[in-house]
Design a protein around this motif. Structure first.
Motif, mmCIF file in Angstrom:
data_model
loop_
_atom_site.group_PDB
_atom_site.id
_atom_site.type_symbol
_atom_site.label_atom_id
_atom_site.label_comp_id
_atom_site.label_asym_id
_atom_site.label_seq_id
_atom_site.Cartn_x
_atom_site.Cartn_y
_atom_site.Cartn_z
ATOM 1 N N ALA A 186 7.904 12.273 0.593
ATOM 2 C CA ALA A 186 7.467 11.770 1.881
ATOM 3 C C ALA A 186 8.156 10.590 2.379
ATOM 4 O O ALA A 186 8.681 9.826 1.510
ATOM 5 C CB ALA A 186 5.848 11.353 1.739
ATOM 6 N N LEU B 146 -9.911 6.006 -2.644
ATOM 7 C CA LEU B 146 -11.058 5.472 -1.545
ATOM 8 C C LEU B 146 -10.800 6.398 -0.221
ATOM 9 O O LEU B 146 -11.521 6.458 0.492
ATOM 10 C CB LEU B 146 -11.075 4.003 -1.325
ATOM 11 C CG LEU B 146 -11.966 3.172 -2.135
ATOM 12 C CD1 LEU B 146 -11.676 1.871 -1.884
ATOM 13 C CD2 LEU B 146 -13.498 3.507 -2.028
ATOM 14 N N ASN C 66 1.249 4.046 -3.073
ATOM 15 C CA ASN C 66 0.860 5.260 -2.992
ATOM 16 C C ASN C 66 2.215 6.013 -3.526
ATOM 17 O O ASN C 66 2.135 7.264 -4.091
ATOM 18 C CB ASN C 66 0.732 5.598 -1.448
ATOM 19 C CG ASN C 66 -0.696 5.638 -1.055
ATOM 20 O OD1 ASN C 66 -1.318 5.199 -1.793
ATOM 21 N ND2 ASN C 66 -0.932 5.520 0.287
ATOM 22 N N ASN D 250 0.849 -1.049 -0.144
ATOM 23 C CA ASN D 250 0.115 0.030 0.035
ATOM 24 C C ASN D 250 0.953 1.352 -0.041
ATOM 25 O O ASN D 250 0.600 2.117 -0.755
ATOM 26 C CB ASN D 250 -0.789 -0.084 1.281
ATOM 27 C CG ASN D 250 -1.929 1.092 1.188
ATOM 28 O OD1 ASN D 250 -2.423 1.450 0.070
ATOM 29 N ND2 ASN D 250 -2.348 1.679 2.090
ATOM 30 N N LEU E 117 -8.917 5.040 2.018
ATOM 31 C CA LEU E 117 -8.873 4.062 3.088
ATOM 32 C C LEU E 117 -7.656 3.326 3.345
ATOM 33 O O LEU E 117 -7.402 2.735 4.420
ATOM 34 C CB LEU E 117 -9.943 2.952 2.834
ATOM 35 C CG LEU E 117 -11.377 3.447 3.019
ATOM 36 C CD1 LEU E 117 -12.577 2.348 2.660
ATOM 37 C CD2 LEU E 117 -11.712 3.917 4.319
ATOM 38 N N ILE F 202 -4.242 12.544 6.540
ATOM 39 C CA ILE F 202 -4.082 11.504 5.593
ATOM 40 C C ILE F 202 -4.322 10.091 6.326
ATOM 41 O O ILE F 202 -4.926 9.022 5.413
ATOM 42 C CB ILE F 202 -2.737 11.331 5.078
ATOM 43 C CG1 ILE F 202 -1.583 11.134 6.147
ATOM 44 C CG2 ILE F 202 -2.208 12.382 3.865
ATOM 45 C CD1 ILE F 202 -0.184 10.764 5.564
ATOM 46 N N PHE G 10 -9.733 10.059 3.416
ATOM 47 C CA PHE G 10 -9.150 11.359 2.991
ATOM 48 C C PHE G 10 -8.255 11.011 1.746
ATOM 49 O O PHE G 10 -7.360 10.048 1.713
ATOM 50 C CB PHE G 10 -7.964 11.955 4.138
ATOM 51 C CG PHE G 10 -7.179 12.981 3.474
ATOM 52 C CD1 PHE G 10 -8.001 14.333 3.361
ATOM 53 C CD2 PHE G 10 -5.984 12.739 3.239
ATOM 54 C CE1 PHE G 10 -7.001 15.308 2.859
ATOM 55 C CE2 PHE G 10 -5.144 13.957 2.754
ATOM 56 C CZ PHE G 10 -5.644 15.337 2.642
ATOM 57 N N LEU H 145 -4.312 4.213 3.779
ATOM 58 C CA LEU H 145 -3.552 4.714 5.279
ATOM 59 C C LEU H 145 -4.356 4.425 6.377
ATOM 60 O O LEU H 145 -3.796 4.094 7.290
ATOM 61 C CB LEU H 145 -3.037 6.150 5.050
ATOM 62 C CG LEU H 145 -1.958 6.251 3.815
ATOM 63 C CD1 LEU H 145 -1.967 7.850 3.909
ATOM 64 C CD2 LEU H 145 -0.657 5.329 4.470
ATOM 65 N N LEU I 261 3.937 15.961 1.351
ATOM 66 C CA LEU I 261 2.812 16.342 1.979
ATOM 67 C C LEU I 261 3.111 17.737 2.680
ATOM 68 O O LEU I 261 3.840 17.893 3.526
ATOM 69 C CB LEU I 261 2.321 15.266 2.993
ATOM 70 C CG LEU I 261 1.929 13.828 2.419
ATOM 71 C CD1 LEU I 261 2.293 12.916 3.315
ATOM 72 C CD2 LEU I 261 0.494 13.829 2.077
HETATM 73 P P1 ADP Z 1 -5.949 6.650 -1.663
HETATM 74 O O1 ADP Z 1 -4.659 6.439 -2.167
HETATM 75 O O2 ADP Z 1 -7.078 5.933 -2.028
HETATM 76 O O3 ADP Z 1 -6.096 8.045 -1.762
HETATM 77 P P2 ADP Z 1 -4.710 6.505 0.893
HETATM 78 O O4 ADP Z 1 -5.116 6.424 2.189
HETATM 79 O O5 ADP Z 1 -3.716 5.596 0.606
HETATM 80 O O6 ADP Z 1 -5.979 6.801 -0.039
HETATM 81 O O7 ADP Z 1 -3.704 8.030 0.787
HETATM 82 C C1 ADP Z 1 -4.084 9.025 1.018
HETATM 83 C C2 ADP Z 1 -3.628 10.118 0.445
HETATM 84 O O8 ADP Z 1 -2.367 10.310 1.212
HETATM 85 C C3 ADP Z 1 -3.589 10.217 -0.752
HETATM 86 O O9 ADP Z 1 -5.011 10.504 -1.629
HETATM 87 C C4 ADP Z 1 -2.594 11.132 -1.239
HETATM 88 O O10 ADP Z 1 -2.912 12.487 -1.338
HETATM 89 C C5 ADP Z 1 -1.645 11.005 0.086
HETATM 90 N N1 ADP Z 1 -0.507 10.475 0.087
HETATM 91 C C6 ADP Z 1 -0.276 8.904 0.241
HETATM 92 N N2 ADP Z 1 1.056 8.678 0.022
HETATM 93 C C7 ADP Z 1 1.584 9.792 -0.436
HETATM 94 C C8 ADP Z 1 3.051 9.854 -0.745
HETATM 95 N N3 ADP Z 1 3.833 8.928 -0.457
HETATM 96 N N4 ADP Z 1 3.258 11.032 -1.331
HETATM 97 C C9 ADP Z 1 2.534 12.029 -1.192
HETATM 98 N N5 ADP Z 1 0.940 12.005 -0.920
HETATM 99 C C10 ADP Z 1 0.740 10.830 -0.689
#
Ligand code: ADP
Length: 605
Positions: free
Chosen positions: A591, A563, A508, A504, A565, A551, A556, A567, A543
């Motif tokens: 990040a 979705l 991301n 996951n 969900l 997040i 969010f 994280l 971020l």
């Molecule tokens: P989704 O992938 O469905 O959006 P996640 O919960 O996995 O849901 O991620 C939530 C949000 O966190 C993402 O929409 C993104 O904006 C941010 N995010 C996650 N990982 C990173 C990353 N490595 N770099 C930048 N933003 C990230």
């Protein structure tokens, strides 16, 4: 206001009752005093009557004694031997007086001169005195028995005189007289709180328990009456001043109270009066009881009633207060009971509501749990969907190669080149193994967590995850930088779940690196004392602070098809194994996600 009115009414009733009681008490006491005085006076009168009766007939009896004739006849004859005769008679009279208890007994000749007397030896002896002026002498010499009260002319002592004529052959030759000392009254009278007087027919007091009333008249006497009394020398030279202002003696007898002058105090006092007529002697005995005594009783009665009434008032007031307090208490109790019932109902309602809420909460929890596990599964499936293309691709390649080896083998069999066929079969077996491995990984990811097997080699999980994403990484042109992966670092987590988290995070990162220049993802594994740390970083846009805060919240996402969900679920998984999942800025931009987990201390199995 009501209370003060009530108080005034109670006091007014008390005052009226006090007046009534004072009046009744006064009447009662006055009546009682009147009865007592009347009784006492009558008793005194009867005793006195009896005493006087004893003496009234005596002169008549004694007058018949023939021994009295001799001196009287001798006196008439003026014989020389008279003195001897008189002395003998005086001795006789003295003997009689002693025997009869009389004050003096004496013999008077027809001219009023005393020939012999029982007190012949005493100074102030009656012998030789002339009593012709005394009414008792005049009565006797006229043939009637005489009675008379007077102060003794020579003795100045109060006395009562009884007389009787002495006959010698039908003619009166002398008078026999007995004087009775009336001091006996003092012996009879023993009522200290009552004054008494004995007055003659005109009202002159000749005997009284109060000395200052003596020889005064009960009513004012006119001049004629005064002259008569003075002429008789009955009371010496007394002035006969009046003790009252009433005009007639009857006024005194018929009144309940009379005002009497008190010469000693120069004052007037009211007395309850009663009288007893001594008809034979012509006297009246008067008893006087001061009405002041009644006032004392009235004051006592009023005081006693006031105390009683006050106590009664207090008792009633306290009873009333108690009654009021009891009523108030009962009302309070009723209100309290109502309140308790109301509160109990409220409480029961609240309880019911709480039970309902609890039921709802439990149902929501169950639904939430269900939803959560469904969501986890959904998230997994979503990821799998995305991964399926690369998996397909990965499988297709060996499958195509296997097909090529198989077709080659068929051709080589026809040519009987068995060694080459064997080599091809070996390659097919290898490729088959490879496909099996790929599917196995896919299977591992798709199945649910195994709760019984929580010991995992961290390096294996990282390798597994990276291999799953290898194609995608290549496709996206992302360079993967994996640090040392020591195989002795064990963590107490389920292999499937930790792999899911790493996939996951990497997924991301790949998405974040979509527009990045020279995109890179790094993975580092380290063991710090009892903790194991896995860092997954990228050099994407990273971020901002607000995003970092949000997040891990459910739903969010910044992605149009996300979705939100991934994280959230990842943090829950790490939390459930007593670890942490946090985000920070990577030093090279982008990040960095840090997983910490407790290190398994048990030996590798
Ligand atoms: P989704 O992938 O469905 O959006 P996640 O919960 O996995 O849901 O991620 C939530 C949000 O966190 C993402 O929409 C993104 O904006 C941010 N995010 C996650 N990982 C990173 C990353 N490595 N770099 C930048 N933003 C990230």
């Amino acid at each position: 206001m009501q209370k003060s009115k009530c108080l005034i009414l109670i006091v007014a009733i008390g005052l009226v009752l006090n007046v009534v009681i004072a009046q009744l008490t006064y009447q009662q006491i006055k009546q009682h005093l009147a009865d007592k005085v009347s009784l006492d006076v009558n008793q005194l009168g009867q005793k006195l009557d009896a005493q006087l009766m004893r003496y009234s007939k005596l002169p008549e009896v004694l007058a018949n004694d023939p021994r009295l004739l001799q001196p009287l006849l001798t006196d008439q004859a003026s014989s020389a031997n008279t003195d001897n005769q008189y002395l003998k008679t005086s001795l006789l009279l003295q003997q009689w007086a002693t025997t009869l208890g009389a004050d003096t007994i004496y013999l008077i000749n027809q001219h009023g001169k005393t020939l012999a007397a029982s007190n012949w030896q005493q100074t102030g002896s009656f012998v030789g005195q002339n009593y012709a002026y005394r009414p008792y002498f005049r009565d006797a010499i006229e043939g009637k028995p005489g009675q008379y009260f007077a102060l003794g002319a020579s003795s100045d002592k109060r006395g009562y005189y009884f007389s009787a004529p002495i006959f010698n052959q039908q003619s009166i030759i002398g008078v026999m007289t007995i004087k009775v000392d009336l001091s006996l009254i003092e012996d009879i009278w023993q009522y200290e709180d009552i004054e008494y007087t004995i007055a003659d027919s005109v009202g002159v007091v000749f005997y009284s328990s109060e000395n200052s009333w003596l020889y005064r008249s009960l009513i004012p006497l006119d001049d004629k009456q005064k002259q008569q009394v003075l002429a008789s020398r009955q009371y010496g030279n007394a002035k006969l001043d009046p003790l009252t202002d009433y005009s007639q003696l009857d006024d005194l007898k018929h009144r309940e109270t009379i005002d009497i002058k008190l010469p000693a105090q120069n004052d007037t006092e009211a007395f309850v009066v009663a009288n007893h007529n001594m008809t034979q002697a012509g006297w009246s005995i008067y008893g006087f009881s001061p009405i002041n005594a009644a006032y004392q009783y009235v004051i006592q009665a009023v005081l006693m009633f006031t105390v009683f009434y006050s106590l009664l008032g207090l008792a009633v007031a306290s009873w009333w207060q108690t009654l009021k307090a009891q009523k108030a208490l009962a009302q309070l109790n009723d209100r309290l009971e109502l309140l308790v019932v109301k509160r109990t109902n409220n409480l029961q309602e609240s309880n019911q509501q709480l039970r309902d809420t609890l039921g709802q909460y439990e149902r929501s929890q169950a639904e939430l749990k269900q939803t959560q596990s469904e969501l986890v599964q959904a998230a997994k499936l979503a990821m799998l969907g995305e991964l399926s293309a690369s998996i397909n691709h990965e499988i297709n390649q060996p499958l195509a190669a296997m097909r090529t080896y198989a077709e080659n083998s068929r051709k080589l069999l026809k040519k009987e080149r068995y060694e080459c066929v064997a080599t091809n079969v070996d390659e097919i077996i290898k490729l088959n193994q490879m496909v099996a491995d790929i599917i196995a990984r896919f299977k591992v990811f798709a199945r649910k967590a195994n709760e019984n097997n929580n010991r995992t080699v961290a390096a294996d999980s990282i390798r597994s995850a990276t291999s799953l994403l290898r194609n995608k990484l290549i496709k996206e042109g992302v360079i993967l930088r994996v640090g040392d992966l020591p195989s002795d670092i064990l963590i107490n987590v389920d292999a499937v779940q930790i792999e899911q988290v790493i996939v996951n995070l990497m997924h991301n990162a790949i998405q974040a690196l979509a527009t990045a220049h020279q995109p890179q993802i790094g993975i580092q594994l380290a063991a710090l004392d009892n903790l194991v740390e896995i860092r997954i970083w990228d050099n994407g846009p990273g971020l901002d602070d607000d995003q970092k805060k949000r997040i891990f919240m459910p739903f969010f996402t910044t992605k149009s098809d996300g979705l939100g969900l991934g994280l959230t679920i990842s943090r829950r998984i790490i939390d459930s194994f007593s670890g942490t999942l946090s985000v920070a800025d990577h030093s090279g931009g982008g990040a960095e996600f840090v997983i910490t987990l407790p290190r398994s201390t048990e030996d590798t199995q």
